[in-house]
Scaffold this motif. Structure first.
Motif, PDB file in Angstrom:
ATOM      1  N   SER A 214       0.827  -1.197   0.000  1.00 43.58           N
ATOM      2  CA  SER A 214       0.000   0.000   0.000  1.00 43.58           C
ATOM      3  C   SER A 214       0.871   1.259   0.000  1.00 43.58           C
ATOM      4  CB  SER A 214      -0.900   0.002   1.236  1.00 43.58           C
ATOM      5  OG  SER A 214      -0.101   0.174   2.398  1.00 43.58           O
ATOM      6  N   PRO A 215       0.280   2.402  -0.345  1.00 44.97           N
ATOM      7  CA  PRO A 215       1.030   3.668  -0.258  1.00 44.97           C
ATOM      8  C   PRO A 215       1.575   3.910   1.146  1.00 44.97           C
ATOM      9  CG  PRO A 215      -0.978   3.990  -1.512  1.00 44.97           C
ATOM     10  CD  PRO A 215      -1.042   2.597  -0.930  1.00 44.97           C
ATOM     11  N   ASN A 216       0.847   3.465   2.166  1.00 41.98           N
ATOM     12  CA  ASN A 216       1.301   3.640   3.542  1.00 41.98           C
ATOM     13  C   ASN A 216       2.594   2.864   3.795  1.00 41.98           C
ATOM     14  OD1 ASN A 216       1.117   4.560   6.235  1.00 41.98           O
ATOM     15  ND2 ASN A 216       0.186   2.622   6.844  1.00 41.98           N
TER      16      ASN A 216
ATOM     17  N   VAL B  83       4.861   1.973   1.523  1.00 46.90           N
ATOM     18  CA  VAL B  83       5.932   2.645   0.778  1.00 46.90           C
ATOM     19  C   VAL B  83       6.365   3.909   1.503  1.00 46.90           C
ATOM     20  CG1 VAL B  83       6.526   3.792  -1.389  1.00 46.90           C
ATOM     21  CG2 VAL B  83       5.211   1.662  -1.420  1.00 46.90           C
ATOM     22  N   SER B  84       5.420   4.677   2.007  1.00 48.44           N
ATOM     23  CA  SER B  84       5.739   5.898   2.746  1.00 48.44           C
ATOM     24  C   SER B  84       6.592   5.601   3.971  1.00 48.44           C
ATOM     25  CB  SER B  84       4.437   6.590   3.161  1.00 48.44           C
ATOM     26  OG  SER B  84       4.715   7.716   3.947  1.00 48.44           O
ATOM     27  N   ASN B  85       6.217   4.546   4.709  1.00 47.01           N
ATOM     28  CA  ASN B  85       7.001   4.165   5.888  1.00 47.01           C
ATOM     29  C   ASN B  85       8.403   3.708   5.515  1.00 47.01           C
ATOM     30  OD1 ASN B  85       4.982   4.780   7.731  1.00 47.01           O
ATOM     31  ND2 ASN B  85       4.125   2.718   7.664  1.00 47.01           N
TER      32      ASN B  85
ATOM     33  N   VAL C  57      10.151   4.650   2.870  1.00 46.10           N
ATOM     34  CA  VAL C  57      10.920   5.843   2.463  1.00 46.10           C
ATOM     35  C   VAL C  57      11.332   6.629   3.691  1.00 46.10           C
ATOM     36  CG1 VAL C  57      10.773   8.040   1.249  1.00 46.10           C
ATOM     37  CG2 VAL C  57       9.890   5.948   0.166  1.00 46.10           C
ATOM     38  N   ARG C  58      10.419   6.791   4.638  1.00 45.27           N
ATOM     39  CA  ARG C  58      10.715   7.530   5.853  1.00 45.27           C
ATOM     40  C   ARG C  58      11.859   6.855   6.615  1.00 45.27           C
ATOM     41  NH1 ARG C  58       6.168   6.986   8.382  1.00 45.27           N
ATOM     42  NH2 ARG C  58       5.108   8.478   7.060  1.00 45.27           N
TER      43      ARG C  58
ATOM     44  N   HIS D 253      14.179   4.921   5.343  1.00 46.17           N
ATOM     45  CA  HIS D 253      15.388   5.036   4.554  1.00 46.17           C
ATOM     46  C   HIS D 253      16.022   6.425   4.682  1.00 46.17           C
ATOM     47  CE1 HIS D 253      18.230   4.119   1.412  1.00 46.17           C
ATOM     48  NE2 HIS D 253      17.885   5.217   0.784  1.00 46.17           N
TER      49      HIS D 253
END
Length: 130
Positions: A117-119, A121-123, A125-126, A128
């Motif tokens: 989910s986008p969530n 991926v966002s986590n 990236v955060r 990283h």
């Protein structure tokens, strides 16, 4: 490792498969009351968990210990789980061992989160960027 009830996997690249390396990994990611199903590999002998084994050396691959008609003693889930990782790296005809842990992490993520989910991926990236 694959949890039979949770279906969650934990895959790591370890420096070797000796008991002193393997057992702490298994015990870190399993509950103390977990029942483990393994093959007869000696490195598992010092695990501090209830353990049932199959002996591939004697052509044993699944066994029904409690007589209910279900062969609950097997390691087929775990052995089959490697197919996904192998298929992930197959197009590259293998990967350098310095990068293997990254591919392993991607495979673990894919299995544990069937839908990315986008969530998620966002986590990632955060994490990283931290």
């Amino acid at each position: 490792m694959i949890g039979r009830e949770t279906r969650q996997v934990r895959i790591r690249v370890l420096k070797n498969t000796q008991g002193s390396t393997l057992c702490p990994f298994v015990e870190r990611f399993t509950r103390p009351d977990a029942t483990l199903y393994t093959d007869e590999y000696d490195s598992y002998n010092h695990l501090q968990r209830v353990r049932h084994t199959v002996c591939h050396g004697k052509n044993e691959y699944a066994r029904d210990d409690d007589g209910d008609g279900i062969r609950e003693v097997h390691v087929n889930s775990n052995e089959g789980g490697w197919t996904g990782l192998r298929n992930l790296i197959r197009p590259y005809r293998g990967v350098h061992k310095a990068y293997l842990s990254g591919y392993v992490a991607i495979q673990e993520l894919a299995v544990n989160h069937k839908c990315v989910s986008p969530n998620i991926v966002s986590n990632l990236v955060r994490l990283h960027l931290s």
